[in-house]
Design an enzyme around this catalytic site. Structure first.
Site, PDB file in Angstrom:
ATOM      1  N   MET A   1       0.842  -1.185   0.000  1.00  0.00           N
ATOM      2  CA  MET A   1       0.000   0.000   0.000  1.00  0.00           C
ATOM      3  C   MET A   1       0.876   1.233   0.000  1.00  0.00           C
ATOM      4  O   MET A   1       1.977   1.220   0.520  1.00  0.00           O
ATOM      5  CB  MET A   1      -0.911   0.029   1.213  1.00  0.00           C
ATOM      6  CG  MET A   1      -1.916   1.171   1.171  1.00  0.00           C
ATOM      7  SD  MET A   1      -2.463   1.660   2.793  1.00  0.00           S
ATOM      8  CE  MET A   1      -0.987   2.475   3.394  1.00  0.00           C
ATOM      9  N   CYS A   2       0.348   2.322  -0.554  1.00  0.00           N
ATOM     10  CA  CYS A   2       1.135   3.538  -0.686  1.00  0.00           C
ATOM     11  C   CYS A   2       0.265   4.762  -0.529  1.00  0.00           C
ATOM     12  O   CYS A   2      -0.957   4.708  -0.645  1.00  0.00           O
ATOM     13  CB  CYS A   2       1.809   3.591  -2.063  1.00  0.00           C
ATOM     14  SG  CYS A   2       2.805   2.140  -2.441  1.00  0.00           S
ATOM     15  N   GLY A   3       0.948   5.886  -0.280  1.00  0.00           N
ATOM     16  CA  GLY A   3       0.332   7.188  -0.417  1.00  0.00           C
ATOM     17  C   GLY A   3       0.842   7.786  -1.707  1.00  0.00           C
ATOM     18  O   GLY A   3       2.058   7.927  -1.896  1.00  0.00           O
TER      19      GLY A   3
END
Length: 638
Positions: free
Chosen positions: A1-3
Site C-alpha cells: 500500500m502507498c500514499g
C-alpha cells in the site's frame, strides 16, 4: 500500500516545488518505508509526483517510478490475479513494465480490465502529455481530486489536506472507470476535460445510457471549468465480476421448508439446512472461494526465514503479520478461521476489538473470582509505545467486547496450537475527541455524516491496534505490529445483512431484495471503501477485503438470492444465511447464530456524544472551521 499524489500546475505563479506540509505528512503515514518526489516540467505545465511506500511484497520499490521515455508511475494496489506477478517480484514494477509496453490506449484499458485486486494509480505518458488515473471497480483504494478555484491546476492524492480553505473541495474520484487528461490541451484551453473509460458489463443492454448517466453524475460534483466526456474511441473496461443473478425460479424444497416450518431453535434450523445435499455443495464452494481470497491476502507478505533447529520464540515475542477487525460476529469469525488455514502456525494472529467508554464505565484493576492476576493496563497514547502504557485497566461493557471474548474461545478451541491475540482496545471520550480533531476527521472527509464519523473513528482506533492483550495469567499493554488488516466489509452488502434488506423484502419480495443488493454493491465505493482505506492506511497498514475479492463476488452474484439469504427466517438466521451455514460447517456454531449488529452500536460509539442525531445527519464534529485553521497556521508559522 502507498500514499500517492500528483500536483499539476498550469501557471508558473501558482506552482510549488513542495507539497503542503500537512498533505505530505498524511501521505508519509500511509507509506513509512520509502518517500520520494519527482518534478516533471514542461513549457505548458508542471507535475509534482510524490510517492510513499508501505513495503509488503517483493523487493522494496521506491515510488514514483520513471521510465526511459520520461513516463512516471504511481501505484497504490495489490495484484492478486489477472497479471502474472511472481512471489519475489514487486507488483508496482510489474505494472509499470506492462504499461510501458502498451502501444495505445486500447492496450492500457485492456491491462486494467485484467487486474484483479484493489488499486488506484496515476500514470503520466510524457510523449502524449497524458495523465491517466483511477480506482478499481469497487473503489477499495482511496483517490481524491481537488481542482483549483482559479483553474490553474489540480491535485490527485490518496488523502486530502487539512487546510479549511481546501478541505471541503476534495472529492473522491468516482470508481466509474479510469480517466485521462490531455495536459497540453488543458494548458491551452484553460479548462480541464476528463476523458472517461467506464466499466462495462456484458450483461447490460443499454450501455450508452449507463455511460451517459455516469457522466452526468460525475459532472454534477465538478467545478464549472471541469468537464467529463466519454473517450472518443468509446473504449470500456470489462467489469471484473459476473453479473448479479436476478432470476427468480422456484426455490429448492429445503429452502422453502426452512421458511414455513414453525420456529425450531436456530441451531436446528441451520443443521437441517446443512443436511440437504445441494445446500452442502453450495456452502462448500463458498468456503473454498472465500478461503482462496483470504489466502491471497495473507501470504503475500515479507516473513523471516526458517529459524535454526531448536530455536524457540516465546509466544509474547512473536510478531503477528496479519490482524482482523474483530467483533466476534459471524463475518470476522469466518475471516479469522480461514486466515488460520493459511497463516504459518507459529505466527500469531491479532484480533482487534474496539470499545468506547464514558468516564463512569472506567473501573480500577482488581482480581477476578478465579484469582487471575489483573495487571495494570491503559491504552497507549498516540505516539507512545506499549511498554510506556500505565494506569488503571479500563473495562468496557460494549456488546462487541462480550462477543469478541466469546469468539476468542471458539477460535482457541478450533485451533489450539495458534496464538490468538485478542487486543482489547478501550477508547475514552477524551481521547476520541482529541484524535478526531487532530487526525480522524481529515481522513473521513470528504464524507461528512454522523455514520461516517462513528465508523471512521471506530475503524481508526481498531486499526491502530493499541490496547491490552488479555492472557490467562495477566493483562499487559500491547500494540499490534501487523501491517495487513483483514476486514469483513462486503458481507452484509452481498448477503442481505442490513435491516433495510429485510424491509425491502417485506415490501417488494425477492425482486426488490435483488435490486437492493445490486444497489449496495454499486455504491460501496462511495459510501465505505475510500473512507476505510484512508482511515486504516493512516497507521501504515493496509486494509484487505476478502468478501470483495472478484472471485468471491462473482460466485455470490451467480447464486439465486434465496441461497444467500432467507428473510422468511427470523433475525439472526435468515440474513447472511449462506455465511451462517459456512460458519456452522467450520465449527463456529455460537457465532453463526449471532444477529447482525452494526459496528457503531457494537462498539458503543453511537450516541456517545449526542443522543438525538441520526446516522444520515451532517456531522459537525467532522468540520474544519476557518478560525480553527487560522489558529493552527499561527502555531506552525505557516
Amino acid at each position: 500500500m502507498c500514499g500517492i499524489c500528483c500536483s499539476v500546475s498550469f501557471s508558473s505563479e501558482h506552482f510549488s516545488k513542495d507539497l503542503k506540509e500537512d498533505l505530505l505528512c498524511n501521505l508519509q503515514r500511509r507509506g513509512p518505508d520509502s518517500s520520494r518526489q519527482l518534478l516533471k516540467s514542461n513549457a505548458s505545465y508542471q507535475c509534482l509526483f510524490s510517492g510513499h511506500v508501505l513495503h509488503l511484497r517483493g523487493v522494496l520499490t521506491a515510488q514514483p517510478l520513471e521510465g526511459e521515455r520520461g513516463d512516471v508511475f504511481l501505484w497504490n494496489g495489490e495484484v492478486f490475479s489477472g497479471v502474472q506477478v511472481e512471489a519475489e517480484e514487486n507488483d508496482t514494477q510489474v505494472m509499470f513494465n506492462c504499461l510501458s509496453s502498451c502501444q495505445n490506449e486500447s492496450d492500457i484499458v485492456s491491462l486494467f480490465s485484467e487486474v484483479q485486486g484493489p488499486w488506484s494509480f496515476i500514470y503520466y505518458q510524457a510523449f502524449h502529455h497524458h495523465l491517466w488515473f483511477g480506482r478499481d471497480f469497487f473503489g477499495r483504494r482511496s483517490l481524491l481530486w481537488h481542482f483549483s478555484n482559479l483553474g490553474m491546476g489540480f491535485c490527485l492524492s490518496s488523502v486530502g489536506s487539512h487546510a479549511s480553505e481546501v478541505a471541503n473541495q476534495w472529492r473522491e474520484v468516482p470508481a466509474s472507470g479510469i480517466f485521462r487528461i490531455d495536459l497540453k490541451s488543458t494548458s491551452v484551453c484553460k479548462s480541464v476535460v476528463l476523458k472517461l473509460y467506464p466499466w462495462r458489463s456484458i450483461s447490460k443492454e443499454n450501455v450508452t445510457k449507463d455511460c451517459e448517466d455516469s457522466l452526468a453524475r460525475i459532472s454534477a460534483s465538478l467545478p464549472a471549468f471541469v468537464s467529463v466526456a466519454a473517450n472518443e474511441a468509446r473504449l470500456c473496461l470489462k467489469e471484473p465480476v459476473a453479473p448479479l443473478n436476478v432470476l427468480l425460479p422456484p426455490a429448492p424444497a429445503a429452502a422453502l421448508r426452512a421458511g414455513i416450518a414453525g420456529s425450531p431453535p436456530a441451531g436446528e434450523t441451520l443443521r437441517a439446512l446443512l443436511a440437504d445435499g445441494h445446500t452442502q455443495e453450495v456452502v462448500g464452494r463458498f468456503i473454498a472461494v472465500l478461503s482462496s481470497a483470504v489466502r491471497r491476502r495473507v501470504l503475500c507478505l515479507p516473513r523471516e526465514g526458517a529459524r535454526p533447529p531448536g530455536a524457540v520464540l516465546e509466544t509474547r515475542d512473536r510478531k503477528a503479520k496479519v490482524a482482523v477487525l474483530f467483533s466476534g460476529g459471524v463475518d470476522s469469525m469466518v475471516i479469522a478461521a480461514l486466515a488460520d488455514r493459511h497463516v504459518p502456525l507459529d505466527e500469531p494472529i491479532d484480533l482487534l476489538n474496539v470499545a468506547f467508554m464514558t468516564k463512569e464505565k472506567a473501573a480500577p484493576a482488581s482480581s477476578n473470582s478465579k484469582g487471575r492476576k489483573q495487571g495494570k493496563c491503559a491504552m497507549p497514547s498516540e505516539g507512545s509505545t506499549p511498554d510506556a502504557a500505565a494506569g488503571p485497566e479500563k473495562r468496557a461493557g460494549a456488546p462487541d467486547r462480550a462477543t469478541g471474548r466469546a469468539g476468542l474461545k471458539q477460535l482457541q478451541a478450533a485451533s489450539p496450537a495458534r496464538a490468538w491475540n485478542l487486543v482489547e482496545i478501550n477508547v475514552s471520550l477524551e481521547e476520541l475527541q482529541e484524535l478526531r480533531r487532530a487526525r480522524i476527521r481529515h481522513l473521513v472527509q470528504p464524507l461528512d455524516t454522523v455514520l461516517d464519523d462513528s465508523i471512521g473513528c471506530a475503524v481508526w482506533f481498531a486499526a491502530r491496534g493499541a490496547g491490552c492483550l488479555v492472557a490467562p495469567e495477566d493483562v499487559r499493554p500491547y500494540r499490534s505490529q501487523a501491517k495487513v488488516v483483514l476486514t469483513g466489509i462486503g458481507a452484509d452488502e452481498q448477503l442481505a445483512g442490513y435491516s433495510r434488506h429485510r424491509a425491502r423484502f417485506q415490501m417488494h419480495g425477492l425482486e426488490g431484495l435483488n435490486r437492493e443488493i445490486e444497489m449496495e454493491l454499486a455504491r460501496i465505493s462511495s459510501r465505505n471503501l475510500g473512507r476505510d482505506d484512508r482511515v486504516i492506511g493512516d497507521h501504515g497498514k493496509e486494509a484487505r477485503f476478502p468478501f470483495l475479492d472478484e472471485n468471491v463476488v462473482s460466485f455470490l452474484n451467480s447464486l439465486p438470492v434465496w441461497e444467500k439469504a432467507n428473510l422468511t427466517l427470523p433475525r439472526g438466521i435468515g440474513e447472511k444465511l449462506l455465511l451462517r451455514l459456512a460458519a456452522m460447517k467450520l465449527g463456529l456454531t455460537a457465532s453463526a447464530l449471532l444477529p447482525k449488529r452494526a459496528m457503531q452500536f457494537g462498539s458503543r460509539i453511537a450516541k456517545l456524544e449526542k443522543s438525538n442525531e441520526k446516522a444520515s445527519d451532517k456531522c459537525a464534529r467532522l468540520q474544519v472551521t476557518s478560525l480553527e485553521n487560522l489558529s493552527i497556521e499561527k502555531e506552525t508559522g505557516t
